[in-house]
Design a protein around this motif. Structure first.
Motif, mmCIF file in Angstrom:
data_model
loop_
_atom_site.group_PDB
_atom_site.id
_atom_site.type_symbol
_atom_site.label_atom_id
_atom_site.label_comp_id
_atom_site.label_asym_id
_atom_site.label_seq_id
_atom_site.Cartn_x
_atom_site.Cartn_y
_atom_site.Cartn_z
ATOM 1 N N GLN A 15 -12.044 -8.409 0.609
ATOM 2 C CA GLN A 15 -12.391 -7.941 -0.732
ATOM 3 C C GLN A 15 -12.195 -9.037 -1.779
ATOM 4 O OE1 GLN A 15 -9.834 -4.529 -1.053
ATOM 5 N NE2 GLN A 15 -11.314 -3.142 -0.125
ATOM 6 N N TYR A 50 -8.249 -6.543 2.641
ATOM 7 C CA TYR A 50 -7.863 -7.021 1.311
ATOM 8 C C TYR A 50 -8.313 -8.468 1.113
ATOM 9 C CZ TYR A 50 -4.832 -8.378 -2.588
ATOM 10 O OH TYR A 50 -4.349 -8.860 -3.788
ATOM 11 N N GLY A 89 -11.395 0.607 3.808
ATOM 12 C CA GLY A 89 -10.155 0.456 3.052
ATOM 13 C C GLY A 89 -9.868 1.572 2.080
ATOM 14 N N ASN A 129 -7.650 2.612 -1.724
ATOM 15 C CA ASN A 129 -6.790 1.691 -0.974
ATOM 16 C C ASN A 129 -5.808 2.393 -0.037
ATOM 17 O OD1 ASN A 129 -7.772 -0.778 -2.197
ATOM 18 N ND2 ASN A 129 -6.663 -0.168 -4.046
ATOM 19 N N VAL A 145 -1.840 -4.034 -5.037
ATOM 20 C CA VAL A 145 -2.703 -3.694 -3.908
ATOM 21 C C VAL A 145 -2.296 -4.488 -2.671
ATOM 22 C CG1 VAL A 145 -5.087 -3.612 -3.085
ATOM 23 C CG2 VAL A 145 -4.591 -3.138 -5.478
ATOM 24 N N ASN A 200 -6.344 0.608 3.145
ATOM 25 C CA ASN A 200 -6.564 -0.826 2.998
ATOM 26 C C ASN A 200 -5.490 -1.604 3.755
ATOM 27 O OD1 ASN A 200 -7.669 -3.212 2.161
ATOM 28 N ND2 ASN A 200 -7.393 -2.864 -0.029
ATOM 29 N N ALA A 219 -1.609 -2.910 0.951
ATOM 30 C CA ALA A 219 -2.280 -3.383 2.168
ATOM 31 C C ALA A 219 -1.269 -3.861 3.206
ATOM 32 C CB ALA A 219 -3.255 -4.500 1.819
#
Length: 308
Positions: A269, A266, A254, A258, A79, A261, A83
């Motif tokens: 989160q 990020y 986001g 994602n 992720v 995102n 991002a």
């Protein structure tokens, strides 16, 4: 002046100089305190936090030193790369269109015509509005059920069924980019317009006498003289756009999955949704490092520009 008078005046002069020096320090003290409390302390605390293992379970307890564990965990998370890629794409596309459209408008408003002041003031409304209002308006306009964008596009026959622009993977990030471009155009226009208005008219008059057209004047006079302003504007644009949080958070948070995102969301989160405070701090420090490198590159470019 006698030696006795000189020796008596010397301590008073020295005392007066020390008093003046302390007065100068007192004037600078508020700025120093502001930098220490609101800039240096948060950066140092965030850096220390990124080398510890702090979660919601041990937030008030002892924080053991974890070394690079948070950074390693961040770099192993797919992720994070999603991002990072979205942040780069968001920044590049926003800057390209903000700068291009802003420069075109600056060239347009640099000429004299009736209503120029009023039109320029109206252009500034997009930049003056709070981000939460702008994001909410775009969220309403791009809504899949009652958004005005779907209504206009369907009326023109461009689309045949409504689209959920903020809920589809392929259009969520693009929608936030469009909103950010709309916000950033007036700022680019004003900065570039101020630079254009400071250019000497004698150069353009001499170029006209030599038979140079508008394109040659723009290429050989406007762009070289506007280079310092352009560098400053692009550097500020990169820093401000790379750390955009509120616009994207309000419009898509986001999502979906994602697709929109970015690194600021990020980090949010990690810290305030998953309560992995150390990993969130490591993401913030990675962003800080990226922007610091860009700032150093800009400073070197500007120093070479001044030396030339």
């Amino acid at each position: 002046m006698s030696d006795q008078s000189y020796s008596a005046a010397a301590p008073r002069t020295s005392k007066r100089l020390r008093s003046t020096a302390w007065t100068r320090y007192l004037f600078v003290l508020p700025v120093i305190l502001f930098l220490l409390v609101f800039i240096i302390f948060p950066i140092v605390y965030n850096l220390i936090l990124s080398f510890q293992n702090v979660t919601v379970y041990n937030f008030k307890g002892h924080h053991a030193f974890a070394g690079l564990a948070s950074y390693i965990k961040t770099f192993k998370d797919p992720v994070f790369y999603t991002a990072l890629g979205n942040s780069v794409l968001f920044t590049v596309l926003s800057l390209v269109f903000q700068f291009s459209i802003g420069f075109a408008l600056a060239l347009f408003f640099n000429r004299s015509f009736p209503g120029r002041g009023l039109m320029r003031s109206l252009m500034l409304l997009a930049w003056m509005l709070p981000v939460v209002i702008t994001a909410s308006v775009f969220q309403w306009m791009l809504n899949g059920d009652y958004g005005v964008v779907n209504y206009i596009l369907q009326s023109l026959g461009i689309i045949h069924e409504p689209h959920s622009w903020l809920s589809e993977n392929g259009t969520a990030l693009l929608s936030t980019i469009v909103a950010n471009i709309w916000v950033g155009i007036p700022f680019n226009m004003i900065i570039l317009l101020s630079g254009l208005q400071g250019l000497p008219e004698q150069l353009y008059e001499a170029a006209k006498l030599d038979g140079a057209g508008k394109m040659l004047q723009f290429r050989h006079i406007t762009l070289p003289l506007m280079r310092p302003t352009i560098l400053i504007l692009l550097m500020l644009g990169i820093i401000n756009t790379f750390k955009v949080f509120d616009m994207i958070f309000i419009m898509t948070a986001g999502g979906p999955v994602n697709s929109s995102n970015v690194l600021p969301i990020y980090a949010y989160q990690m810290s305030f949704t998953k309560f992995q405070f150390s990993q969130g701090a490591s993401v913030s420090m990675i962003m800080f490092a990226i922007l610091t490198v860009l700032a150093v590159i800009y400073l070197r470019m500007s120093s070479k520009e001044e030396a030339a």
